[in-house]
Motif scaffolding. Structure first.
Motif, short mmCIF file in Angstrom:
data_model
loop_
_atom_site.label_atom_id
_atom_site.label_comp_id
_atom_site.label_asym_id
_atom_site.label_seq_id
_atom_site.Cartn_x
_atom_site.Cartn_y
_atom_site.Cartn_z
N GLY A 195 0.79 -1.23 0.00
CA GLY A 195 0.00 0.00 0.00
C GLY A 195 0.82 1.27 0.00
O GLY A 195 0.34 2.33 0.41
N LYS A 196 2.05 1.21 -0.49
CA LYS A 196 2.93 2.39 -0.46
C LYS A 196 2.35 3.51 -1.33
O LYS A 196 2.33 4.68 -0.94
CB LYS A 196 4.35 2.03 -0.93
N GLU A 197 1.88 3.11 -2.50
CA GLU A 197 1.34 4.13 -3.40
C GLU A 197 0.06 4.76 -2.83
O GLU A 197 -0.17 5.96 -2.97
CB GLU A 197 1.06 3.51 -4.77
N ILE A 252 -1.12 -7.19 -0.04
CA ILE A 252 -2.53 -6.85 -0.26
C ILE A 252 -2.91 -6.93 -1.73
O ILE A 252 -4.02 -7.32 -2.07
CB ILE A 252 -2.81 -5.47 0.35
N ARG A 253 -1.96 -6.62 -2.60
CA ARG A 253 -2.27 -6.73 -4.03
C ARG A 253 -2.62 -8.18 -4.37
O ARG A 253 -3.54 -8.43 -5.15
CB ARG A 253 -1.12 -6.23 -4.90
N GLU A 254 -1.92 -9.12 -3.75
CA GLU A 254 -2.19 -10.53 -4.01
C GLU A 254 -3.61 -10.90 -3.54
O GLU A 254 -4.36 -11.56 -4.26
CB GLU A 254 -1.15 -11.41 -3.30
N LEU A 255 -3.96 -10.44 -2.34
CA LEU A 255 -5.30 -10.72 -1.83
C LEU A 255 -6.36 -10.12 -2.76
O LEU A 255 -7.37 -10.73 -3.07
CB LEU A 255 -5.44 -10.16 -0.40
N GLU A 256 -6.10 -8.91 -3.22
CA GLU A 256 -7.02 -8.23 -4.14
C GLU A 256 -7.18 -9.07 -5.42
O GLU A 256 -8.29 -9.27 -5.90
CB GLU A 256 -6.45 -6.84 -4.46
N ASN A 257 -6.06 -9.57 -5.94
CA ASN A 257 -6.11 -10.39 -7.16
C ASN A 257 -6.88 -11.69 -6.94
O ASN A 257 -7.61 -12.14 -7.82
CB ASN A 257 -4.70 -10.71 -7.66
N1 ATP Z 1 -4.62 -0.97 3.57
C1 ATP Z 1 -5.19 -1.13 2.38
N2 ATP Z 1 -6.52 -1.04 2.27
C2 ATP Z 1 -7.11 -1.23 1.08
N3 ATP Z 1 -6.48 -1.48 -0.05
C3 ATP Z 1 -5.15 -1.57 -0.01
C4 ATP Z 1 -4.45 -1.39 1.20
N4 ATP Z 1 -3.14 -1.51 0.95
C5 ATP Z 1 -3.03 -1.78 -0.36
N5 ATP Z 1 -4.23 -1.80 -0.95
C6 ATP Z 1 -4.50 -2.09 -2.36
O1 ATP Z 1 -3.54 -3.06 -2.77
C7 ATP Z 1 -2.99 -2.75 -4.03
C8 ATP Z 1 -1.51 -2.53 -3.91
O2 ATP Z 1 -1.23 -1.33 -3.21
P1 ATP Z 1 -0.09 -0.31 -3.65
O3 ATP Z 1 0.01 -0.24 -5.14
O4 ATP Z 1 -0.29 0.95 -2.91
O5 ATP Z 1 1.15 -1.12 -3.08
P2 ATP Z 1 2.70 -0.81 -3.24
O6 ATP Z 1 3.28 -0.99 -1.89
O7 ATP Z 1 2.89 0.49 -3.93
O8 ATP Z 1 3.16 -2.01 -4.16
P3 ATP Z 1 4.51 -2.13 -5.07
O9 ATP Z 1 5.65 -2.22 -4.13
O10 ATP Z 1 4.27 -3.41 -5.79
O11 ATP Z 1 4.53 -0.92 -5.93
C9 ATP Z 1 -3.74 -1.52 -4.52
O12 ATP Z 1 -4.78 -1.91 -5.36
C10 ATP Z 1 -4.27 -0.89 -3.27
O13 ATP Z 1 -5.45 -0.20 -3.53
#
Ligand code: ATP
Ligand code: MG
Length: 437
Positions: free
Chosen positions: A169-171, A353-358
């Motif tokens: 969820g960094k982004e 979380i992206r994996e769970l979403e997928n």
């Molecule tokens: N706490 C959260 N609640 C709801 N959705 C979340 C949460 N964290 C992450 N997500 C969802 O999970 C997916 C991945 O999140 P995100 O792109 O922010 O991760 P990231 O850390 O930037 O990943 P990467 O390192 O692969 O770039 C997105 O679709 C985001 O909406």
């Protein structure tokens, strides 16, 4: 003496759920006390009226549940919908329907029971509000703490470093910082620093002037220029090469940079937010990342725990994604089966979380009913079916029990069978299957 009909009404009125019945012309024939309480209509007002005039749902016209039941003969159980009460207040309810038949089996009408969900919905909302912030869902203490401090971080101009494994969820956090900041009406420009080779990354970030190199036919503004007045989000900051690290340090220290091929400096009015899934401190120790830049980036550090460290969030996140995909696909999936929940709670989630979403998205494609089942999961998760291990363990428990009983009965099969409550030949068969004979 209580007459049969009164007796029937006493029973109906003691039920906590609303109940009404209709005849084949959709006229209300019974209306219990709970129905009065939930809808606001009295029994006298309701009886004899068309059901859609009293029990006013948002689906009366297109998908009346009672009509569906009376046509198909199939009961409907716990369907959620909204009704308007007497005072036109919207009330969420869960309804169930069934057909009423006479002694000969002929359909004479239908019965609908309904439960007021207002309180449950309100509690749900409260939990949701408590554990969500800017689309970020979590009840893990360290993330709830981030929710608390995020507005202050956003208001400041400080450079932020967001650290966390891929998909944590960094982004999302970077977006929230921008949205909550005074720069929210300015642009949020994202650069994936890991995706480009050094020269390209440099011109991408800082731009170039006409003639800077052979192909530079005209000036090209860099991402810093495009982010003017807003925020630049530098993703995968751990991957930037040494040359650019120096230039970036200068932007952070002096708020200025030079485009490629230029001699004059450009002032940058840009907030910098960065993210990495690498351990920057380790890279500093290894000499791969400038220490001075690390300290500049690390003014505020937000560390996002992996999903493995916050399993408590899994049910909330599942619910969140189901809601999101319901909206997107128009489906009405209400949850996952217990078996699926068990698998999802136990999975280690390398993709977080992206994996769970997928996984939920995958299940949505296959799921036709109201609940996500084991067979809707991607195959790599289906192999972890917990019931096979459970089945084995039940067999093992049984084996242990039989052996203990036999020992207690000094090997006397008749006595042991008696104690186990099974026939002697059954015990014999079981022992043979277990390989004990
Ligand atoms: N706490 C959260 N609640 C709801 N959705 C979340 C949460 N964290 C992450 N997500 C969802 O999970 C997916 C991945 O999140 P995100 O792109 O922010 O991760 P990231 O850390 O930037 O990943 P990467 O390192 O692969 O770039 C997105 O679709 C985001 O909406
Ligand atoms: Mg990302």
């Amino acid at each position: 003496m209580v007459r049969e009909k009164d007796y029937f009404n006493i029973i109906l009125d003691s039920i906590a759920d609303g109940v009404f019945t209709v005849d084949k012309q959709w006229r209300i024939t019974t209306f219990n006390k709970a129905a009065e309480r939930i809808t606001g209509f009295t029994r006298e007002e309701a009886i004899g009226q068309y059901c859609y005039e009293i029990f006013r749902t948002n689906v009366c016209l297109e998908r009346c549940a009672l009509r569906e039941t009376m046509q198909s003969g199939q009961d409907i159980i716990n369907k959620e919908l909204n009704i308007l009460d007497k005072y036109n207040r919207e009330i969420p309810v869960s309804i169930s329907t069934a057909v009423l038949r006479d002694e000969k089996g002929e359909i004479i009408g239908g019965v609908e029971t309904f439960r007021d969900l207002s309180l449950i919905k309100e509690l749900d909302k409260e939990i949701h509000e408590k554990y969500s912030f800017q689309d970020i869902i979590s009840k893990h203490p360290s993330i709830v703490n981030i929710f608390r401090i995020l507005p202050d971080i956003a208001r400041s101009e400080a450079t932020v470093l967001i650290q966390g494994e891929s998909g944590t969820g960094k982004e999302l956090i970077a977006q929230a910082i921008h949205n909550l900041s005074p720069r929210k009406d300015g642009p949020l420009v994202k650069v994936n620093c890991g995706a480009l080779p050094e020269t390209l990354l440099e011109s991408e970030l800082f731009g170039y002037l006409r003639g800077a190199f052979t192909d530079a036919k005209r000036d090209k503004p860099g991402r810093f220029k495009l982010a003017e007045g807003g925020t630049i989000f530098l993703d995968e900051i751990g991957d930037i090469p040494a040359g650019i690290q120096a230039k970036l340090l200068r932007v952070l220290e002096n708020k200025e940079y030079e485009p490629l091929g230029g001699t004059s400096t450009i002032k940058a009015d840009v907030r910098v937010v960065t993210a990495t899934n690498k351990d920057l401190e380790r890279l500093v120790k290894l000499g791969q990342f400038r220490e001075d830049l690390y300290y500049r980036l690390n003014v505020v550090k937000i560390e996002l725990p992996s999903l493995r460290e916050r399993r408590m969030d899994i049910p909330l996140l599942i619910e969140h994604f189901i809601e999101r995909f319901n909206k997107k696909t128009g489906k009405e999936i209400r949850g996952v089966s217990d078996e699926v929940m068990k698998i999802l709670l136990n999975h280690p989630y390398p993709g977080n979380i992206r994996e769970l979403e997928n996984i939920i998205e995958h299940a949505f494609i296959l799921c036709k009913g109201p609940q996500i089942q084991w067979e809707h999961l991607p195959s790599y998760l289906r192999n972890q079916k917990p019931s096979t291990t459970e089945r084995r363990s039940i067999r093992e428990i049984e084996k242990e029990h039989i052996i203990n009983t036999l020992q207690r009965c000094s090997g006397n099969m008749t006595k042991a069978a008696q104690e186990l409550g099974i026939h002697r030949t059954t015990l014999w068969r079981k022992l043979k299957k277990m390989g004990s004979i």
